[in-house]
Design a protein around this motif. Structure first.
Motif, PDB file in Angstrom:
ATOM      1  N   SER A   1       0.851  -1.183   0.000  1.00 32.34           N
ATOM      2  CA  SER A   1       0.000   0.000   0.000  1.00 32.34           C
ATOM      3  C   SER A   1       0.889   1.236   0.000  1.00 32.34           C
ATOM      4  O   SER A   1       1.967   1.250   0.601  1.00 32.34           O
ATOM      5  CB  SER A   1      -0.898   0.026   1.245  1.00 32.34           C
ATOM      6  OG  SER A   1      -1.759  -1.096   1.280  1.00 32.34           O
ATOM      7  N   ALA A   2       0.416   2.287  -0.690  1.00 32.30           N
ATOM      8  CA  ALA A   2       1.177   3.532  -0.695  1.00 32.30           C
ATOM      9  C   ALA A   2       1.283   4.099   0.727  1.00 32.30           C
ATOM     10  O   ALA A   2       0.360   3.947   1.521  1.00 32.30           O
ATOM     11  CB  ALA A   2       0.499   4.554  -1.603  1.00 32.30           C
ATOM     12  N   PRO A   3       2.415   4.681   1.071  1.00 30.57           N
ATOM     13  CA  PRO A   3       3.539   5.017   0.200  1.00 30.57           C
ATOM     14  C   PRO A   3       4.582   3.915   0.033  1.00 30.57           C
ATOM     15  O   PRO A   3       5.566   4.111  -0.676  1.00 30.57           O
ATOM     16  CB  PRO A   3       4.159   6.221   0.901  1.00 30.57           C
ATOM     17  CG  PRO A   3       3.934   5.933   2.358  1.00 30.57           C
ATOM     18  CD  PRO A   3       2.567   5.290   2.424  1.00 30.57           C
ATOM     19  N   HIS A   4       4.387   2.745   0.676  1.00 28.36           N
ATOM     20  CA  HIS A   4       5.404   1.694   0.574  1.00 28.36           C
ATOM     21  C   HIS A   4       5.488   1.138  -0.841  1.00 28.36           C
ATOM     22  O   HIS A   4       6.477   0.491  -1.185  1.00 28.36           O
ATOM     23  CB  HIS A   4       5.113   0.573   1.575  1.00 28.36           C
ATOM     24  CG  HIS A   4       6.352  -0.151   2.043  1.00 28.36           C
ATOM     25  ND1 HIS A   4       7.400   0.484   2.668  1.00 28.36           N
ATOM     26  CD2 HIS A   4       6.714  -1.455   1.962  1.00 28.36           C
ATOM     27  CE1 HIS A   4       8.346  -0.390   2.969  1.00 28.36           C
ATOM     28  NE2 HIS A   4       7.952  -1.577   2.536  1.00 28.36           N
ATOM     29  N   THR A   5       4.454   1.366  -1.664  1.00 26.46           N
ATOM     30  CA  THR A   5       4.529   0.994  -3.073  1.00 26.46           C
ATOM     31  C   THR A   5       5.687   1.692  -3.782  1.00 26.46           C
ATOM     32  O   THR A   5       6.173   1.206  -4.810  1.00 26.46           O
ATOM     33  CB  THR A   5       3.226   1.371  -3.796  1.00 26.46           C
ATOM     34  OG1 THR A   5       2.913   2.735  -3.485  1.00 26.46           O
ATOM     35  CG2 THR A   5       2.077   0.472  -3.388  1.00 26.46           C
ATOM     36  N   LEU A   6       6.120   2.841  -3.243  1.00 25.37           N
ATOM     37  CA  LEU A   6       7.212   3.598  -3.850  1.00 25.37           C
ATOM     38  C   LEU A   6       8.584   3.160  -3.361  1.00 25.37           C
ATOM     39  O   LEU A   6       9.605   3.661  -3.852  1.00 25.37           O
ATOM     40  CB  LEU A   6       7.023   5.090  -3.569  1.00 25.37           C
ATOM     41  CG  LEU A   6       5.839   5.742  -4.285  1.00 25.37           C
ATOM     42  CD1 LEU A   6       5.559   7.117  -3.698  1.00 25.37           C
ATOM     43  CD2 LEU A   6       6.099   5.846  -5.773  1.00 25.37           C
ATOM     44  N   HIS A   7       8.629   2.257  -2.398  1.00 27.59           N
ATOM     45  CA  HIS A   7       9.909   1.761  -1.900  1.00 27.59           C
ATOM     46  C   HIS A   7      10.631   1.070  -3.057  1.00 27.59           C
ATOM     47  O   HIS A   7      10.083   0.158  -3.678  1.00 27.59           O
ATOM     48  CB  HIS A   7       9.687   0.783  -0.756  1.00 27.59           C
ATOM     49  CG  HIS A   7      10.908   0.453   0.032  1.00 27.59           C
ATOM     50  ND1 HIS A   7      11.953  -0.291  -0.482  1.00 27.59           N
ATOM     51  CD2 HIS A   7      11.280   0.762   1.310  1.00 27.59           C
ATOM     52  CE1 HIS A   7      12.894  -0.435   0.435  1.00 27.59           C
ATOM     53  NE2 HIS A   7      12.515   0.199   1.527  1.00 27.59           N
ATOM     54  N   PRO A   8      11.854   1.484  -3.399  1.00 26.62           N
ATOM     55  CA  PRO A   8      12.490   0.956  -4.610  1.00 26.62           C
ATOM     56  C   PRO A   8      12.841  -0.526  -4.552  1.00 26.62           C
ATOM     57  O   PRO A   8      13.008  -1.148  -5.598  1.00 26.62           O
ATOM     58  CB  PRO A   8      13.745   1.815  -4.754  1.00 26.62           C
ATOM     59  CG  PRO A   8      14.010   2.336  -3.380  1.00 26.62           C
ATOM     60  CD  PRO A   8      12.675   2.502  -2.735  1.00 26.62           C
ATOM     61  N   GLU A   9      12.937  -1.105  -3.351  1.00 25.27           N
ATOM     62  CA  GLU A   9      13.290  -2.521  -3.232  1.00 25.27           C
ATOM     63  C   GLU A   9      12.085  -3.384  -2.904  1.00 25.27           C
ATOM     64  O   GLU A   9      11.968  -4.507  -3.389  1.00 25.27           O
ATOM     65  CB  GLU A   9      14.361  -2.698  -2.149  1.00 25.27           C
ATOM     66  CG  GLU A   9      15.684  -2.035  -2.491  1.00 25.27           C
ATOM     67  CD  GLU A   9      16.634  -2.019  -1.309  1.00 25.27           C
ATOM     68  OE1 GLU A   9      16.142  -1.996  -0.158  1.00 25.27           O
ATOM     69  OE2 GLU A   9      17.860  -2.016  -1.533  1.00 25.27           O
ATOM     70  N   GLN A  10      11.201  -2.905  -2.055  1.00 26.34           N
ATOM     71  CA  GLN A  10      10.070  -3.706  -1.607  1.00 26.34           C
ATOM     72  C   GLN A  10       8.752  -3.327  -2.301  1.00 26.34           C
ATOM     73  O   GLN A  10       7.795  -4.085  -2.262  1.00 26.34           O
ATOM     74  CB  GLN A  10       9.903  -3.563  -0.097  1.00 26.34           C
ATOM     75  CG  GLN A  10      11.116  -4.047   0.678  1.00 26.34           C
ATOM     76  CD  GLN A  10      10.984  -3.795   2.172  1.00 26.34           C
ATOM     77  OE1 GLN A  10       9.886  -3.685   2.698  1.00 26.34           O
ATOM     78  NE2 GLN A  10      12.117  -3.687   2.849  1.00 26.34           N
ATOM     79  N   GLY A  11       8.714  -2.163  -2.909  1.00 27.14           N
ATOM     80  CA  GLY A  11       7.513  -1.693  -3.570  1.00 27.14           C
ATOM     81  C   GLY A  11       7.574  -1.866  -5.072  1.00 27.14           C
ATOM     82  O   GLY A  11       8.332  -2.699  -5.589  1.00 27.14           O
ATOM     83  N   SER A  12       6.778  -1.062  -5.788  1.00 27.77           N
ATOM     84  CA  SER A  12       6.651  -1.240  -7.229  1.00 27.77           C
ATOM     85  C   SER A  12       6.646   0.077  -7.996  1.00 27.77           C
ATOM     86  O   SER A  12       5.759   0.302  -8.831  1.00 27.77           O
ATOM     87  CB  SER A  12       5.367  -2.022  -7.535  1.00 27.77           C
ATOM     88  OG  SER A  12       5.430  -3.320  -7.003  1.00 27.77           O
ATOM     89  N   PRO A  13       7.596   0.953  -7.752  1.00 31.21           N
ATOM     90  CA  PRO A  13       7.651   2.128  -8.618  1.00 31.21           C
ATOM     91  C   PRO A  13       7.996   1.726 -10.051  1.00 31.21           C
ATOM     92  O   PRO A  13       8.791   0.812 -10.280  1.00 31.21           O
ATOM     93  CB  PRO A  13       8.773   2.973  -7.988  1.00 31.21           C
ATOM     94  CG  PRO A  13       9.646   1.977  -7.288  1.00 31.21           C
ATOM     95  CD  PRO A  13       8.710   0.922  -6.776  1.00 31.21           C
ATOM     96  N   VAL A  14       7.371   2.401 -11.005  1.00 32.77           N
ATOM     97  CA  VAL A  14       7.670   2.197 -12.416  1.00 32.77           C
ATOM     98  C   VAL A  14       8.764   3.194 -12.779  1.00 32.77           C
ATOM     99  O   VAL A  14       8.513   4.393 -12.881  1.00 32.77           O
ATOM    100  CB  VAL A  14       6.417   2.404 -13.286  1.00 32.77           C
ATOM    101  CG1 VAL A  14       6.761   2.325 -14.760  1.00 32.77           C
ATOM    102  CG2 VAL A  14       5.359   1.370 -12.933  1.00 32.77           C
TER     103      VAL A  14
END
Length: 381
Positions: free
Chosen positions: A251-264
């Motif tokens: 869930s955001a903002p952890h979706t933006l975590h470069p290792e554990q999340g999913s930033p495009v």
């Protein structure tokens, strides 16, 4: 530790990320509360930690090249704790005290499960190892044409994998595209406990885009996960009321975590391809800011050129799959990608959160706003 940064797929190298962002050291600021976002927890995180302290924590889903493993892979299910957003920014922490996570061979358990990738014309031997399991399971693969007994539905095939047993499914890769797999025993409960993943069949002669990513969408009613963890919660599937919304389990903002999340993560001029799968029970209209894309594939079928058009939002129905393509030709910056049911872009009553991630240009990684987003996401360098 993966050497690629971003959502599952091609990404950029860790070295390039550190060079572009300047975040090689520890930020030491994780856990800051976003301006305007109340500091409130979703669910009962403290009790959840106490109830699930002995369970392993899930990892991000890995991409498993089944061809490189000789066409064979073993899946098993592991009870685990799932941190959708472990920080206290933007309505966190968001935690599911128990999930049933798939893992491939000796890999780590993850929610979603491992992304199984193969090539058109190859057969996969998928063994469901339930020898250490606690309850019956099966695996059902969407789209591909398989033998009756390999369909994964116990009531119609008579094949159920009980605790202490294992079973091997032969899954032909005869329908190119992006598909879904999931447990089909007590489906209404087992999918909602995390037993799902992406099955990708690359067509013969497949040409990948410059950047290619996988995204699994899912909404959760955390009462089920708390009930299964032995906490004081009552869940009724007929009265399902989702309170947690995730992309690739975060869930955001952890979706933006470069290792554990999913930033495009993209660079100016890249061709970008995103494979989206909806493992939930609700429709999710996915929107990208400042970019127009085409939907090129739907549920494993290619959409003819004459039927495609430029758009910036498309709905992904339950069990549906959509592949979108676009060129990263906007002003280099940071743009949202999110479900446009706005209450799905929340953590509890805190906005933003939930089913939101970001389209991040490499050229924007050195900015102060990117560093601030990394603080919200809990990235420590």
């Amino acid at each position: 530790m993966s050497e690629r940064i971003g959502a599952p797929g091609s990404g950029i190298s860790r070295r390039d990320f550190v060079k572009a962002s300047g975040l090689g050291g520890t930020l030491a600021l994780a856990g800051c509360t976003a301006p305007g976002s109340p500091k409130e927890s979703v669910g009962t995180a403290t009790n959840a930690n106490a109830a699930s302290s002995d369970l392993p924590t899930t990892s991000p889903p890995e991409v498993v090249d089944v061809d490189e493993r000789g066409g064979e892979v073993t899946l098993s299910s592991v009870p685990a704790r799932h941190d959708a957003h472990p920080g206290d920014s933007m309505g966190g922490p968001v935690e599911l005290p128990q999930v049933w996570a798939f893992k491939a061979d000796d890999g780590n358990p993850s929610v979603p499960g491992p992304i199984l990738r193969t090539t058109e014309g190859e057969d996969m031997e998928v063994t469901l190892d339930n020898t250490d399991g606690m309850r019956p399971h099966t695996i059902h693969f969407h789209a591909v044409s398989k033998k009756w007994e390999d369909d994964g539905v116990p009531t119609t095939t008579g094949v159920r994998v009980d605790p202490g047993d294992s079973h091997t499914y032969t899954i032909p890769a005869d329908v190119p595209g992006t598909h879904l797999y999931h447990c089909h025993y007590q489906t209404h409960r087992h999918i909602d406990m995390g037993m799902y993943g992406i099955f990708r069949v690359d067509p013969k002669g497949y040409e990948p885009a410059d950047k290619e990513y996988f995204m699994t969408l899912k909404e959760w009613d955390s009462r089920l996960n708390r009930q299964m963890a032995g906490m004081d919660a009552t869940y009724n599937p007929r009265n399902r009321n989702p309170d947690t919304f995730t992309i690739n389990g975060k869930s955001a903002p952890h979706t933006l975590h470069p290792e554990q999340g999913s930033p495009v993560i993209v660079e100016q001029g890249d061709t970008v391809r995103i494979h989206m799968v909806n493992a939930g029970y609700m429709d999710h209209p996915m929107h990208i800011h400042n970019h127009r894309y085409q939907v090129t594939h739907k549920d494993g079928g290619e959409i003819p050129d004459v039927a495609r058009h430029e758009q910036d939002v498309c709905s992904v129905p339950p069990a549906g799959r959509r592949t979108i393509e676009f060129t990263a030709d906007a002003d280099p910056g940071i743009y949202l990608m999110h479900c446009h049911k706005v209450n799905h872009a929340m953590n509890g009553t805190a906005y933003p959160g939930g089913m939101v991630t970001g389209l991040v240009y490499k050229e924007a990684m050195g900015t102060d706003i990117f560093k601030q987003l990394m603080e919200y996401a809990g990235y420590e360098g």
